[in-house]
Design a protein around this motif. Sequence first.
Motif, mmCIF file in Angstrom:
data_model
loop_
_atom_site.group_PDB
_atom_site.id
_atom_site.type_symbol
_atom_site.label_atom_id
_atom_site.label_comp_id
_atom_site.label_asym_id
_atom_site.label_seq_id
_atom_site.Cartn_x
_atom_site.Cartn_y
_atom_site.Cartn_z
ATOM 1 N N THR A 7 0.814 -1.213 0.000
ATOM 2 C CA THR A 7 0.000 0.000 0.000
ATOM 3 C C THR A 7 0.848 1.264 0.000
ATOM 4 O O THR A 7 0.347 2.333 -0.290
ATOM 5 C CB THR A 7 -0.932 0.037 1.229
ATOM 6 N N GLN A 8 2.125 1.121 0.327
ATOM 7 C CA GLN A 8 3.043 2.260 0.358
ATOM 8 C C GLN A 8 4.364 1.838 -0.258
ATOM 9 O O GLN A 8 5.031 0.922 0.241
ATOM 10 C CB GLN A 8 3.256 2.736 1.796
ATOM 11 N N HIS A 9 4.743 2.467 -1.351
ATOM 12 C CA HIS A 9 5.975 2.068 -2.014
ATOM 13 C C HIS A 9 7.188 2.582 -1.247
ATOM 14 O O HIS A 9 7.097 3.532 -0.463
ATOM 15 C CB HIS A 9 6.001 2.596 -3.450
ATOM 16 N N GLY A 10 8.319 1.926 -1.465
ATOM 17 C CA GLY A 10 9.583 2.408 -0.924
ATOM 18 C C GLY A 10 9.927 1.955 0.473
ATOM 19 O O GLY A 10 11.029 2.241 0.953
ATOM 20 N N LEU A 11 9.015 1.254 1.136
ATOM 21 C CA LEU A 11 9.347 0.764 2.475
ATOM 22 C C LEU A 11 10.411 -0.322 2.378
ATOM 23 O O LEU A 11 10.376 -1.158 1.473
ATOM 24 C CB LEU A 11 8.100 0.191 3.155
ATOM 25 N N PRO A 12 11.366 -0.356 3.307
ATOM 26 C CA PRO A 12 12.335 -1.457 3.295
ATOM 27 C C PRO A 12 11.616 -2.775 3.513
ATOM 28 O O PRO A 12 10.619 -2.839 4.241
ATOM 29 C CB PRO A 12 13.274 -1.121 4.456
ATOM 30 N N ILE A 13 12.102 -3.818 2.899
ATOM 31 C CA ILE A 13 11.403 -5.098 2.954
ATOM 32 C C ILE A 13 11.375 -5.657 4.374
ATOM 33 O O ILE A 13 10.524 -6.492 4.708
ATOM 34 C CB ILE A 13 12.031 -6.107 1.958
ATOM 35 N N GLU A 14 12.235 -5.183 5.262
ATOM 36 C CA GLU A 14 12.220 -5.618 6.658
ATOM 37 C C GLU A 14 11.013 -5.065 7.414
ATOM 38 O O GLU A 14 10.663 -5.573 8.487
ATOM 39 C CB GLU A 14 13.503 -5.182 7.357
ATOM 40 N N ASP A 15 10.369 -4.048 6.868
ATOM 41 C CA ASP A 15 9.185 -3.454 7.484
ATOM 42 C C ASP A 15 7.979 -4.363 7.242
ATOM 43 O O ASP A 15 7.683 -4.722 6.094
ATOM 44 C CB ASP A 15 8.937 -2.068 6.869
ATOM 45 N N ASP A 16 7.271 -4.730 8.311
ATOM 46 C CA ASP A 16 6.121 -5.631 8.177
ATOM 47 C C ASP A 16 5.033 -5.067 7.270
ATOM 48 O O ASP A 16 4.199 -5.818 6.748
ATOM 49 C CB ASP A 16 5.520 -5.941 9.550
ATOM 50 N N ASN A 17 5.018 -3.754 7.056
ATOM 51 C CA ASN A 17 4.000 -3.126 6.211
ATOM 52 C C ASN A 17 4.404 -3.055 4.738
ATOM 53 O O ASN A 17 3.627 -2.565 3.913
ATOM 54 C CB ASN A 17 3.688 -1.718 6.713
ATOM 55 N N ILE A 41 3.438 -19.604 -7.102
ATOM 56 C CA ILE A 41 3.955 -18.385 -7.718
ATOM 57 C C ILE A 41 5.472 -18.384 -7.591
ATOM 58 O O ILE A 41 6.040 -19.109 -6.777
ATOM 59 C CB ILE A 41 3.382 -17.105 -7.059
ATOM 60 N N SER A 42 6.123 -17.561 -8.395
ATOM 61 C CA SER A 42 7.545 -17.303 -8.162
ATOM 62 C C SER A 42 7.767 -15.803 -8.120
ATOM 63 O O SER A 42 6.929 -15.020 -8.568
ATOM 64 C CB SER A 42 8.437 -17.982 -9.207
ATOM 65 N N VAL A 43 8.895 -15.406 -7.558
ATOM 66 C CA VAL A 43 9.194 -13.993 -7.327
ATOM 67 C C VAL A 43 10.308 -13.568 -8.274
ATOM 68 O O VAL A 43 11.308 -14.276 -8.438
ATOM 69 C CB VAL A 43 9.610 -13.752 -5.867
ATOM 70 N N HIS A 305 12.630 -22.845 -2.425
ATOM 71 C CA HIS A 305 11.203 -22.923 -2.109
ATOM 72 C C HIS A 305 11.003 -22.243 -0.761
ATOM 73 O O HIS A 305 11.547 -22.673 0.242
ATOM 74 C CB HIS A 305 10.751 -24.380 -2.061
ATOM 75 N N PHE A 306 10.187 -21.178 -0.741
ATOM 76 C CA PHE A 306 10.024 -20.379 0.471
ATOM 77 C C PHE A 306 8.709 -20.658 1.191
ATOM 78 O O PHE A 306 8.278 -19.869 2.028
ATOM 79 C CB PHE A 306 10.142 -18.885 0.134
ATOM 80 N N ARG A 315 7.844 -11.427 1.987
ATOM 81 C CA ARG A 315 8.859 -10.464 2.420
ATOM 82 C C ARG A 315 10.237 -11.125 2.455
ATOM 83 O O ARG A 315 11.246 -10.524 2.054
ATOM 84 C CB ARG A 315 8.498 -9.874 3.790
ATOM 85 N N ARG A 316 10.296 -12.357 2.940
ATOM 86 C CA ARG A 316 11.563 -13.100 2.938
ATOM 87 C C ARG A 316 12.076 -13.296 1.516
ATOM 88 O O ARG A 316 13.273 -13.140 1.239
ATOM 89 C CB ARG A 316 11.384 -14.469 3.602
ATOM 90 N N ALA A 317 11.161 -13.642 0.614
ATOM 91 C CA ALA A 317 11.552 -13.889 -0.778
ATOM 92 C C ALA A 317 12.051 -12.610 -1.443
ATOM 93 O O ALA A 317 13.062 -12.623 -2.158
ATOM 94 C CB ALA A 317 10.369 -14.476 -1.547
ATOM 95 N N HIS A 318 11.360 -11.488 -1.214
ATOM 96 C CA HIS A 318 11.806 -10.215 -1.782
ATOM 97 C C HIS A 318 13.192 -9.857 -1.252
ATOM 98 O O HIS A 318 14.051 -9.380 -2.009
ATOM 99 C CB HIS A 318 10.809 -9.106 -1.438
ATOM 100 N N ALA A 319 13.416 -10.056 0.040
ATOM 101 C CA ALA A 319 14.721 -9.745 0.625
ATOM 102 C C ALA A 319 15.821 -10.578 -0.025
ATOM 103 O O ALA A 319 16.927 -10.077 -0.301
ATOM 104 C CB ALA A 319 14.690 -9.986 2.130
#
Length: 337
Positions: A7-17, A41-43, A305-306, A315-319
């Motif tokens: 819902t908000q771009h630019g947040l670090p992936i460590e942020d739960d939001n 799905i895949s990332v 496989h995550f 979030r783990r996969a994006h990181a």
Amino acid sequence: MKAIAYTQHGLPIEDDNSLIDIDLPKPVPGARDLSVEIRAISVNPADTKLRRNVATSEPRVLGWDAVGIVREIGSEVTLFQPGDEVFYAGSIARPGSYSEFHLVDERIVGHKPSSLSNAEAVALPLTAITAWELLFDRLGVAENGGEGETLLITGAAGGVGSILVQLARQLTHLTIIGTASREETRDWALQLGAHHVIDHSRSITEELSRIGIEQVTHVASLTHTDSHYAQLIEALAPQGKLALIDDPESLDAMPLKRKSLSLHWEFMFARPLFETPDMIRQHQLLERISTLIDQQRLKTTLGEHFGLISAANLRRAHAFIESNRARGKVVLEGFPS
């Protein structure tokens, strides 16, 4: 239905939001749409780039690789029936596949390879389309062609590189040189069919000389093009071809003139984004990929496989993708009950 969005771009992936679990209405298919119940799905780097850089006024669902089962079809659909198992990469102009049900135009969908699991199959669509279009449509290599020619692939162990190496080895006569900087990624590229692997953390031209190759005819630059650009131009033979898929901040075409080099950009979303007259070619090439997989000429590029499809796991996969240490593709499968 369950979905994951930002819902908000630019947040670090460590942020739960940065990615959150939400509920959305089940979508209704249009005339040429399939409604697909998502199984895996895949990332991709595209997912992380959009989350970081593209503002949204409402929850945006990412994800453009999917495997699932067709549950409903639009009034003009002719290529698929309810119950078909499918795989595809979707359109960047529509909501993504991080959801229990997903709409996709039938012209960019293929039948899932019957010999692969859902997780194995979902590693393939976006990168296979990118690699196929880059090799055959952008660089202009002909199937069963490339005799006496050489393809240099920077980032050969990544998602696109992992399938590009296989396509080039199985369907052309090109000599394939991959680049990798770690032992595990070097071994991965060799296992997939690269004839040579050189270290892109060193001088590319010196590394090519080390293996007895002075110039190459084709370059597929899959990562850090801005860092390697001058060396890639130096490595290319006169009238060679350079294709890229990443996003350098700027790219000066003038250095290409002296050798009469050609520059090509591959963006696999272009056909569905603009609904080009040849959009159905993505259906056709996915069908071909599926056949090659079932013939055991190509293999999955599944790397990690995550687990279940949830905001926490995504979030783990994006990181992991953002760490630039991924080998092959990162996949997730099934929704929490």
